[in-house]
Design an enzyme around this catalytic site. Structure first.
Site, PDB file in Angstrom:
ATOM      1  N   GLY A 218      -7.091  38.406  -7.652  1.00  0.00           N
ATOM      2  CA  GLY A 218      -6.589  38.420  -6.299  1.00  0.00           C
ATOM      3  C   GLY A 218      -5.537  39.478  -6.107  1.00  0.00           C
ATOM      4  N   ASP A 328      -1.735  36.266 -22.142  1.00  0.00           N
ATOM      5  CA  ASP A 328      -1.940  37.530 -21.433  1.00  0.00           C
ATOM      6  C   ASP A 328      -0.604  38.238 -21.251  1.00  0.00           C
ATOM      7  OD1 ASP A 328      -3.562  39.425 -20.308  1.00  0.00           O
ATOM      8  OD2 ASP A 328      -3.675  38.478 -18.337  1.00  0.00           O
TER       9      ASP A 328
END
Ligand SMILES: Nc1ncnc2c1ncn2[C@@H]1O[C@H](COP(=O)(O)OP(=O)(O)OP(=O)(O)O)[C@@H](O)[C@H]1O
Length: 711
Positions: A218, A328
Site C-alpha cells: 500500500g 523485515d
C-alpha cells in the site's frame, strides 16, 4: 498439565482440532459422552456440566485441562482456573463440540477463499486456526449481534452490527469495537452504508497530498484529524490488489497492538476498513527513513549511529521478549521521529512480523499447530511424529529471531561506512548493476557473498571507527545464529553502554558517491520483499493434503519431489504424487542437537544467509558446498534441478510458479530419519504466484530461490 490423548476403550474419539487454548488432541468419550480414563497425574482440572466445556473452548485464555469427576471435590469442580467442566451433561458437550467442529470447518473453508461474498457483504469472519492468536477476542458467529457504545475525544458514540443479510439502506451499519491497547477504536467491519454516520476513515480524517512512502501492499500518506488538525500517517491498502490479504492486515494490526507503548516502534492509532481499502492510521514519523535522513542531513557521527542502534535494539528486545520476530528490519523500515535529529528512531512495517507465545505459556503442540511464522511447521500437530515436533520445539525456536539481529548488523555496518557489507559484482563491467539495473550474475554473486558471510572493514572508512563498534558489527554479522548476538547481548555490549566518539563519519558522502552500495540495498529490498511475501504466503497457507514419509531409517539416500507431480522417495521408488500448482512445505526431522531454521528462505538484503539446517556438528559450514549431492551429509531444500547436476534433463524451475523439484539428499551421518511433506494451496497463493509470474516477465527475474541445508 495437558492431556494429549485421553482414550477410553471402544469409545468414540472426538477430534478437538487445534484450538489454541485447548491442548488436547483427542478425548475418549464413553457411551454416555463422558470423558473417562484420564491419567491420574492430571491435576488442576475441574468437572461439571459439559456445556461449560464448549463455552470454555471459546473463552478461556488458559490451557484447559480435562479430567473425570472422580478426581475432584466440589470446590475443585468450580475452580475458576480455566478447567473445563465435563461430567453430567457430557452428551450435550459432545453435541456442542460436533456442532462447533462443523461450524469451524465451514468457516475455515469460507475464510480461505474470501473475506466477502459477491455482493460485498463480509463473510462471517471465523477466527480460529491461523488467526487464533491474532484475533481470538473477536470471534463471532454468523448470527452474532454486537452492540455497545464508546467515547472518542470526549464524544459519545454508539456502534452495533448484525450480520443478517439485510441490505436495507436504512440500516445503520456502524463499527464494532476493537480494543487496541487500552483505548477504544472504531473498526468498521462491514462496507459503509450511504447514510451511516461517523464510521468511515473520511469521517475522522482528511487525506493530504503528502506521500510518505509506498511498499508492496500500500501507499502511506499524510492525513489530518478533522477534529484536531493533527497530522498522522495512514497506510492505505487496496483490497482489490492481488496482494491484499485480510488475514495479513489483521495480523499486522494485532502485532501493532502488542507493541503498543514502545517508544521505538511506530504506534498504530486507528484502523478502518471499507469495501475498497484498509486504512491504518499511525503516528507520523516526520524525520523520514533513516538513510534518507542521513543523506539529507549530510552529517552523521559514530555517537549518532550508537543511539540509533540502541533504539532499534530496544525495539527488537521488546518484540522478541513478546515472541515476535520483525523479519523485515531494513533501512526503509527505520523511521526518524524528528526532521532535525536522527534519533530517536522507530521501527515500522510490522506486516511480516510473526508472533509466538512465550515459551512458558505454550505447549509444544498447540504452538506448532497455530503459528504462521518463520518456523511454521507444515503439518498439523495431530499427525506429527514426536521427532518432527522435536525439530520445531527444540533449539530451533531459540534462533528464529536472530534474523532481526543480523539485519541490525547490516544496518549498523551501513550506518558506519555508507555502503553495505555484501555487494555483488560480475565480469561484465557494463552490466548496469551499479546503476540500478538488474543483473542476474551480480545478484547471484551478492547472494553467495551473503551466504558465505564474508565481509571486510576497509581501512579507509573503518580506520576511524572505534574497535567497540566493529566488535558489535562482528558479533551481529555471524553466519551462525547460535553465535550471533541476541537483543539482550546487543544492549549490554560495551559500545552501547556509554557514549561513543563523536567522530564524523563518511557515511553521507559514501551513500551518495558509492551509489552501487545504496542501490544494492534498495534493489535487493525490492526483489526480496516479493520473495518474502511469497514465502510468507506459503508459510501461512493452509494445507489440504498430506503425505508423510517417515522412519526412512538411517540411510535416506535421495528423495526428490519433481515439479511434474511425481514424488520419488528412497532409491527413486515412487512414493506418492503431488498435484501441480501446489505449494509444498517440508518438515524435516533432525538429530536434536544443532541449529534449525525453516526450509523456506527469506532472502532480503538484511536477512541472514538462507535457511540452514545443521544436521551434524562436524561438517564444514559452507552453503555453497552443500549444493552438491556428493557432498556427504548435505541436504538441499527447494533446490532446482541444477543443484544435483541435472541441468540437462530439467531446466531450472521457476520456483513458486510450478512446484520445483525438492531434493533431499545426504549420505553422511547423521542423516535424516523422517521427512514430512505437505502440499498446501490457497487462492491467496495463486494470486501471489500470478503476480509473481507477471513480475518475472517484466523484469530480469530471479529464477529461483534456493534454500540450502547446510551441514
Ligand atoms: N508512520 C509513518 N510515518 C511516516 N512514514 C511512514 C510511516 N509508515 C510508513 N512510512 C513510509 O512508508 C513506507 C512504506 O510503509 P510500510 O513499509 O509500512 O508499507 P508496506 O506496504 O508494508 O511496505 P513493505 O513493502 O516494505 O512491506 C515506509 O518505508 C516509510 O517510508
Amino acid at each position: 498439565m495437558t492431556i494429549l490423548h485421553a482414550g477410553y476403550p471402544q469409545s468414540p474419539i472426538v477430534n478437538f482440532g487445534r484450538h489454541p487454548n485447548l491442548n488436547i488432541s483427542k478425548l475418549g468419550l464413553n457411551h454416555l459422552g463422558q470423558v473417562e480414563h484420564v491419567p491420574r497425574q492430571v491435576k488442576n482440572s475441574a468437572v461439571g456440566g459439559g456445556g461449560a466445556a464448549f463455552h470454555h473452548l471459546h473463552t478461556s485464555a488458559a490451557p484447559i485441562h480435562v479430567a473425570s469427576s472422580e478426581f475432584y471435590n466440589d470446590e475443585e469442580a468450580t475452580s475458576p482456573r480455566g478447567g473445563i467442566e465435563i461430567g453430567a451433561g457430557g452428551g450435550k458437550m459432545m453435541a456442542n463440540m460436533i456442532r462447533h467442529r462443523q461450524r469451524e470447518r465451514e468457516a475455515y473453508e469460507d475464510e480461505a477463499l474470501s473475506s466477502s461474498d459477491e455482493s460485498g457483504r463480509p463473510m462471517p469472519r471465523y477466527v480460529g486456526r491461523d488467526t487464533d492468536h491474532v484475533f481470538g477476542e473477536f470471534e463471532m458467529d454468523d448470527e452474532d449481534v454486537v452492540m455497545g457504545s464508546g467515547r472518542r475525544g470526549g464524544e459519545q458514540y454508539f456502534y452495533g452490527e448484525d450480520t443478517d443479510d439485510d441490505d436495507s439502506e436504512e440500516d445503520e451499519k456502524v463499527p464494532e469495537m476493537l480494543p487496541i491497547g487500552g483505548g477504544t477504536r472504531r473498526v468498521p467491519r462491514t462496507p459503509r452504508r450511504k447514510n451511516s454516520s461517523k464510521c468511515g476513515f473520511e469521517d475522522y480524517y482528511k487525506l493530504t497530498d503528502e506521500h510518505l512512502g509506498s511498499g508492496a501492499y500500500g501507499s502511506v500518506k499524510t492525513c489530518k484529524s478533522i477534529k484536531s488538525s493533527q497530522e498522522f500517517a495512514v497506510k492505505i491498502v487496496d483490497k482489490q490488489g492481488e496482494t491484499h490479504s485480510r488475514k495479513r492486515i489483521l495480523r499486522e494490526v494485532n502485532i501493532f497492538k502488542t507493541c503498543k507503548g514502545h517508544p521505538n516502534i511506530v504506534q498504530l492509532l486507528d484502523w478502518f476498513e471499507d469495501d475498497k481499502y484498509f486504512y491504518l492510521v499511525m503516528e507520523k514519523m516526520r524525520g523520514g527513513p533513516l538513510l534518507q535522513h542521513i543523506l539529507q542531513r549530510g552529517y552523521f557521527t559514530e555517537e549518532e549511529a550508537r543511539r540509533v542502534t540502541k533504539d532499534i535494539a530496544s525495539a527488537l528486545k521488546f518484540m522478541h521478549d513478546r515472541g515476535i520476530a520483525h523479519r523485515d528490519v531494513k533501512p526503509e523500515n527505520i523511521l526518524c521521529t524528528d526532521p532535525n535529529h536522527v534519533s530517536p528512531v522507530k521501527l515500522c512495517d510490522l506486516d511480516l512480523a510473526s508472533q509466538r507465545q512465550p515459551q512458558h505459556e505454550r505447549h509444544p503442540l498447540s504452538q506448532v499447530a497455530s503459528e504462521p511464522d518463520l518456523a511454521s511447521p507444515v503439518g498439523s500437530a495431530e499427525f506429527m511424529a514426536p521427532e518432527v515436533v522435536d525439530a520445531y520445539v527444540g533449539d530451533a525456536l531459540k534462533y528464529d529471531k536472530k534474523c532481526d539481529t543480523w539485519s541490525l548488523g547490516v544496518i549498523l555496518y551501513i550506518m558506519l561506512a555508507g555502503y553495505a557489507p555484501f555487494q555483488g559484482v560480475c565480469d561484465d563491467q557494463d552490466c548496469g548493476w551499479s546503476e540500478g539495473k538488474p543483473c542476474e550474475d551480480c545478484q547471484q554473486d551478492l547472494f553467495h557473498r551473503i551466504q558465505d558471510g564474508y565481509y571486510e572493514f576497509p581501512e579507509e572508512e573503518w580506520g576511524m571507527i572505534s574497535e567497540e563498534a566493529k566488535d558489535l558489527v562482528s558479533n551481529l554479522l555471524k553466519r551462525d545464529p547460535i553465535d550471533r548476538f541476541n537483543a539482550d547481548q546487543i544492549l549490554s555490549h560495551r559500545w552501547l553502554q556509554q557514549s561513543a566518539a563523536s567522530t564524523v563519519l563518511q557515511t553521507p558522502s559514501n551513500l551518495i558517491y558509492r551509489k552501487d552500495s545504496a542501490r544494492d540495498v534498495q534493489q535487493m529490498s525490492e526483489h526480496f520483499n516479493l520473495m518474502n511475501r511469497l514465502a510468507d504466503t506459503r508459510l501461512s497457507a493452509r494445507f489440504d493434503n498430506k503425505m508423510t514419509m517417515s522412519d526412512c531409517g538411517s540411510e535416506l539416500g535421495t528423495a526428490t519431489i519433481h515439479g511434474d507431480g511425481s514424488f520419488l522417495s528412497i532409491g527413486g521408488e515412487p512414493f506418492g504424487t503431488f498435484p501441480r500448482k501446489k505449494s509444498v512445505g517440508v518438515a524435516i526431522e533432525k538429530p536434536k542437537s544443532g541449529e534449525f531454521t525453516p526450509p523456506i528462505s527469506r532472502a532480503s538484503p538484511t536477512t541472514p544467509p538462507p535457511s540452514m539446517l545443521d544436521l551434524s556438528q562436524d561438517l564444514e559450514d559452507s552453503p555453497v558446498k552443500s549444493r552438491f549431492a556428493d557432498d556427504s551429509g548435505a541436504y538441499s531444500l527447494f533446490s532446482p534441478a541444477s543443484s544435483n547436476g541435472d541441468e540437462d534433463t530439467r531446466p531450472p524451475p521457476m520456483i513458486f510458479l510450478d512446484m520445483p523439484p525438492i531434493q533431499l539428499f545426504g549420505t553422511g551421518a547423521p542423516v535424516l530419519n523422517s521427512v514430512q511433506m505437505t502440499p498446501r494451496h490457497t487462492t491467496e497463493d495463486e494470486a501471489s504466484l500470478n503476480s509473481f509470474g507477471d513480475e518475472q516477465e517484466n523484469t530480469n527475474p530471479i529464477h529461483r530461490v534456493e534454500t540450502q541445508v547446510n551441514v
